[in-house]
Design a protein around this motif. Structure first.
Motif, PDB file in Angstrom:
ATOM      1  N   GLU A  94       4.155  18.856 -20.983  1.00 41.67           N
ATOM      2  CA  GLU A  94       4.624  19.380 -19.702  1.00 41.67           C
ATOM      3  C   GLU A  94       4.489  18.307 -18.617  1.00 41.67           C
ATOM      4  OE1 GLU A  94       3.517  22.959 -16.547  1.00 41.67           O
ATOM      5  OE2 GLU A  94       2.719  23.011 -18.599  1.00 41.67           O
ATOM      6  N   ILE A  95       5.474  18.247 -17.712  1.00 39.51           N
ATOM      7  CA  ILE A  95       5.430  17.259 -16.621  1.00 39.51           C
ATOM      8  C   ILE A  95       4.361  17.688 -15.617  1.00 39.51           C
ATOM      9  CG2 ILE A  95       6.747  16.063 -14.844  1.00 39.51           C
ATOM     10  CD1 ILE A  95       9.284  16.919 -16.275  1.00 39.51           C
ATOM     11  N   LYS A  96       3.491  16.751 -15.296  1.00 42.81           N
ATOM     12  CA  LYS A  96       2.463  17.055 -14.305  1.00 42.81           C
ATOM     13  C   LYS A  96       3.096  17.192 -12.925  1.00 42.81           C
ATOM     14  CE  LYS A  96      -1.425  14.858 -16.652  1.00 42.81           C
ATOM     15  NZ  LYS A  96      -2.477  13.841 -16.544  1.00 42.81           N
ATOM     16  N   LYS A  97       2.531  18.110 -12.128  1.00 38.46           N
ATOM     17  CA  LYS A  97       3.091  18.400 -10.807  1.00 38.46           C
ATOM     18  C   LYS A  97       3.088  17.162  -9.911  1.00 38.46           C
ATOM     19  CE  LYS A  97       2.678  21.684  -6.978  1.00 38.46           C
ATOM     20  NZ  LYS A  97       1.900  22.816  -6.429  1.00 38.46           N
ATOM     21  N   GLU A  98       1.995  16.380  -9.979  1.00 40.14           N
ATOM     22  CA  GLU A  98       1.881  15.179  -9.129  1.00 40.14           C
ATOM     23  C   GLU A  98       2.990  14.174  -9.468  1.00 40.14           C
ATOM     24  OE1 GLU A  98      -0.577  16.429 -10.902  1.00 40.14           O
ATOM     25  OE2 GLU A  98      -2.014  17.173  -9.410  1.00 40.14           O
ATOM     26  N   LYS A  99       3.228  13.998 -10.775  1.00 36.06           N
ATOM     27  CA  LYS A  99       4.250  13.042 -11.213  1.00 36.06           C
ATOM     28  C   LYS A  99       5.641  13.521 -10.814  1.00 36.06           C
ATOM     29  CE  LYS A  99       3.625  10.674 -14.941  1.00 36.06           C
ATOM     30  NZ  LYS A  99       3.476  10.201 -16.346  1.00 36.06           N
ATOM     31  N   LEU A 100       5.875  14.834 -10.993  1.00 32.54           N
ATOM     32  CA  LEU A 100       7.176  15.390 -10.633  1.00 32.54           C
ATOM     33  C   LEU A 100       7.432  15.251  -9.132  1.00 32.54           C
ATOM     34  CD1 LEU A 100       9.692  16.936 -11.561  1.00 32.54           C
ATOM     35  CD2 LEU A 100       8.449  19.060 -11.122  1.00 32.54           C
ATOM     36  N   ASN A 101       6.420  15.551  -8.330  1.00 30.79           N
ATOM     37  CA  ASN A 101       6.548  15.406  -6.873  1.00 30.79           C
ATOM     38  C   ASN A 101       6.804  13.955  -6.476  1.00 30.79           C
ATOM     39  OD1 ASN A 101       6.214  18.122  -6.313  1.00 30.79           O
ATOM     40  ND2 ASN A 101       3.991  17.972  -6.082  1.00 30.79           N
ATOM     41  N   HIS A 102       6.146  13.046  -7.197  1.00 28.94           N
ATOM     42  CA  HIS A 102       6.328  11.613  -6.917  1.00 28.94           C
ATOM     43  C   HIS A 102       7.775  11.199  -7.145  1.00 28.94           C
ATOM     44  CE1 HIS A 102       5.656   7.308  -6.823  1.00 28.94           C
ATOM     45  NE2 HIS A 102       6.159   7.207  -8.049  1.00 28.94           N
ATOM     46  N   TYR A 103       8.351  11.608  -8.262  1.00 34.50           N
ATOM     47  CA  TYR A 103       9.729  11.232  -8.585  1.00 34.50           C
ATOM     48  C   TYR A 103      10.732  11.924  -7.656  1.00 34.50           C
ATOM     49  CZ  TYR A 103       7.997   9.021 -12.835  1.00 34.50           C
ATOM     50  OH  TYR A 103       7.339   8.210 -13.722  1.00 34.50           O
ATOM     51  N   ILE A 104      10.449  13.178  -7.316  1.00 31.27           N
ATOM     52  CA  ILE A 104      11.331  13.892  -6.381  1.00 31.27           C
ATOM     53  C   ILE A 104      11.295  13.225  -5.006  1.00 31.27           C
ATOM     54  CG2 ILE A 104      11.633  16.056  -5.100  1.00 31.27           C
ATOM     55  CD1 ILE A 104      10.785  17.525  -7.658  1.00 31.27           C
ATOM     56  N   ASP A 105      10.098  12.759  -4.599  1.00 34.32           N
ATOM     57  CA  ASP A 105       9.950  12.072  -3.311  1.00 34.32           C
ATOM     58  C   ASP A 105      10.767  10.779  -3.290  1.00 34.32           C
ATOM     59  OD1 ASP A 105       8.696  11.687  -0.691  1.00 34.32           O
ATOM     60  OD2 ASP A 105       7.655  10.023  -1.676  1.00 34.32           O
ATOM     61  N   ILE A 106      10.730  10.038  -4.398  1.00 37.47           N
ATOM     62  CA  ILE A 106      11.525   8.799  -4.501  1.00 37.47           C
ATOM     63  C   ILE A 106      13.005   9.118  -4.371  1.00 37.47           C
ATOM     64  CG2 ILE A 106      12.273   6.969  -6.086  1.00 37.47           C
ATOM     65  CD1 ILE A 106       9.410   6.955  -7.203  1.00 37.47           C
ATOM     66  N   SER A 107      13.432  10.151  -5.094  1.00 35.40           N
ATOM     67  CA  SER A 107      14.838  10.552  -5.070  1.00 35.40           C
ATOM     68  C   SER A 107      15.263  11.000  -3.672  1.00 35.40           C
ATOM     69  CB  SER A 107      15.066  11.679  -6.082  1.00 35.40           C
ATOM     70  OG  SER A 107      16.424  12.011  -6.161  1.00 35.40           O
ATOM     71  N   GLN A 108      14.404  11.777  -3.003  1.00 34.92           N
ATOM     72  CA  GLN A 108      14.726  12.283  -1.671  1.00 34.92           C
ATOM     73  C   GLN A 108      14.821  11.158  -0.647  1.00 34.92           C
ATOM     74  OE1 GLN A 108      15.536  15.502  -0.888  1.00 34.92           O
ATOM     75  NE2 GLN A 108      16.154  14.540   1.035  1.00 34.92           N
ATOM     76  N   ARG A 109      13.911  10.200  -0.729  1.00 35.11           N
ATOM     77  CA  ARG A 109      13.937   9.068   0.212  1.00 35.11           C
ATOM     78  C   ARG A 109      15.232   8.270   0.077  1.00 35.11           C
ATOM     79  NH1 ARG A 109       8.318   6.759  -0.963  1.00 35.11           N
ATOM     80  NH2 ARG A 109       9.358   6.322  -2.590  1.00 35.11           N
ATOM     81  N   ASN A 110      15.688   8.104  -1.152  1.00 32.11           N
ATOM     82  CA  ASN A 110      16.924   7.354  -1.372  1.00 32.11           C
ATOM     83  C   ASN A 110      18.147   8.175  -0.997  1.00 32.11           C
ATOM     84  OD1 ASN A 110      16.532   4.544  -2.783  1.00 32.11           O
ATOM     85  ND2 ASN A 110      14.926   5.882  -3.561  1.00 32.11           N
ATOM     86  N   CYS A 111      18.058   9.503  -1.120  1.00 30.41           N
ATOM     87  CA  CYS A 111      19.134  10.367  -0.613  1.00 30.41           C
ATOM     88  C   CYS A 111      19.239  10.229   0.903  1.00 30.41           C
ATOM     89  CB  CYS A 111      18.865  11.826  -0.975  1.00 30.41           C
ATOM     90  SG  CYS A 111      19.219  12.239  -2.687  1.00 30.41           S
ATOM     91  N   ASN A 112      18.086  10.213   1.575  1.00 31.01           N
ATOM     92  CA  ASN A 112      18.061  10.037   3.035  1.00 31.01           C
ATOM     93  C   ASN A 112      18.614   8.675   3.433  1.00 31.01           C
ATOM     94  OD1 ASN A 112      16.912  12.559   3.365  1.00 31.01           O
ATOM     95  ND2 ASN A 112      14.812  11.776   3.402  1.00 31.01           N
TER      96      ASN A 112
END
Length: 283
Positions: A94-112
């Motif tokens: 299972e994907i750890k919440k911290e890791k998932l949040n980290h990758y989502i944060d990277i994706s969101q910053r680049n979307c911005n």
């Protein structure tokens, strides 16, 4: 007809004919020379125009290449991040919440980042076509600049650069567009951070000029050759080094200049190669 007076008249007529022919030749030579000069001047102007067109086309090509790179970089990061998340999701663990949040944060910053770039392109088009509207309001410019600068401290610090906020006055009310002036400060600080090496500093200052206010964004970066002081505010140019454009879309300074112009203000840069740059806005 062969008397001395007749011969004398013949001689005078011959001399006058020779002089007239010589005069005609001189007039023709003068006309030819004048026309030659006109043609040379036209050739010179056409050559200059041709060289300007070549330079403009080269600048446009560089501009679109830079835009393409700016769009491609965050898109590649978003795509890679999504692939990574998909790969982890398909795994047994299972994907750890911290890791998932980290990758989502990277994706969101680049979307911005993508969104900011697209907004810059659209707003630049509006500014160029006099379709951009500013809502002016009474504002404490010192507070506005300070608050905007504070939001940039972490960004500048992450690059190993010190951001110094050093106004000479505590308060100064002017009429301006709040969002637009914030944007100008962000653009200038971001531009300074791009060309300031690690360990350098960026200083933001504000001076009272009576019925005007002066905002300085000074860095300890590489500096700009005087011959490029005007070109950097053109949307097809940036800070240049040996005629080679450095990375970025080059829209930040163009938009900043247009916004300042809409405020009936002025913007210029005071800089020398190796001595840093000082961007000055007067409102």
């Amino acid at each position: 007809w062969i008397s001395m007076p007749a011969l004398f008249i013949y001689l005078v007529i011959l001399v006058l004919y020779i002089l007239r022919a010589k005069y005609k030749v001189q007039v023709l030579d003068k006309l030819v020379n004048e026309r030659t000069k006109e043609l040379q001047e036209e050739i010179r102007k056409n050559t200059e125009l041709h060289n300007k067109n070549i330079k403009l086309e080269r600048s446009k090509n560089n501009y679109f290449i830079n835009i393409s790179h700016e769009l491609r970089t965050p898109l590649n990061i978003i795509s890679s991040t999504n692939q990574l998340i998909q790969g982890l999701a398909r795994g047994k663990n299972e994907i750890k919440k911290e890791k998932l949040n980290h990758y989502i944060d990277i994706s969101q910053r680049n979307c911005n980042r993508l969104l900011d770039l697209i907004n810059n392109i659209l707003d630049n088009s509006k500014l160029q076509n006099n379709m951009y509207e500013i809502t002016m309001s009474d504002t404490d410019i010192v507070y506005l600049v300070e608050e905007t600068a504070v939001t940039l401290v972490d960004y500048v610090k992450s690059k190993g650069i010190e951001l110094i906020i050093d106004p000479e006055i505590e308060e100064k009310n002017i009429k301006c567009g709040i969002y637009e002036i914030e944007r100008c400060i962000i653009n200038l600080v971001s531009n300074a951070a791009k060309f300031t090496p690690k360990g350098g500093s960026i200083t933001i200052g504000i001076e009272d000029l009576g019925d005007k206010v002066k905002i300085n964004v000074k860095d300890t970066g590489c500096g700009i050759d005087e011959k490029f002081h005007e070109a950097i505010f053109n949307r097809f140019n940036q800070v240049l080094d040996d005629e080679i454009i450095k990375g970025g879309s080059g829209l930040g300074l163009t938009i900043t200049k247009q916004i300042v112009k809409l405020h009936n203000g002025e913007i210029y840069v005071d800089s020398k190669v190796g001595e840093g740059s000082n961007f000055v806005i007067i409102l």
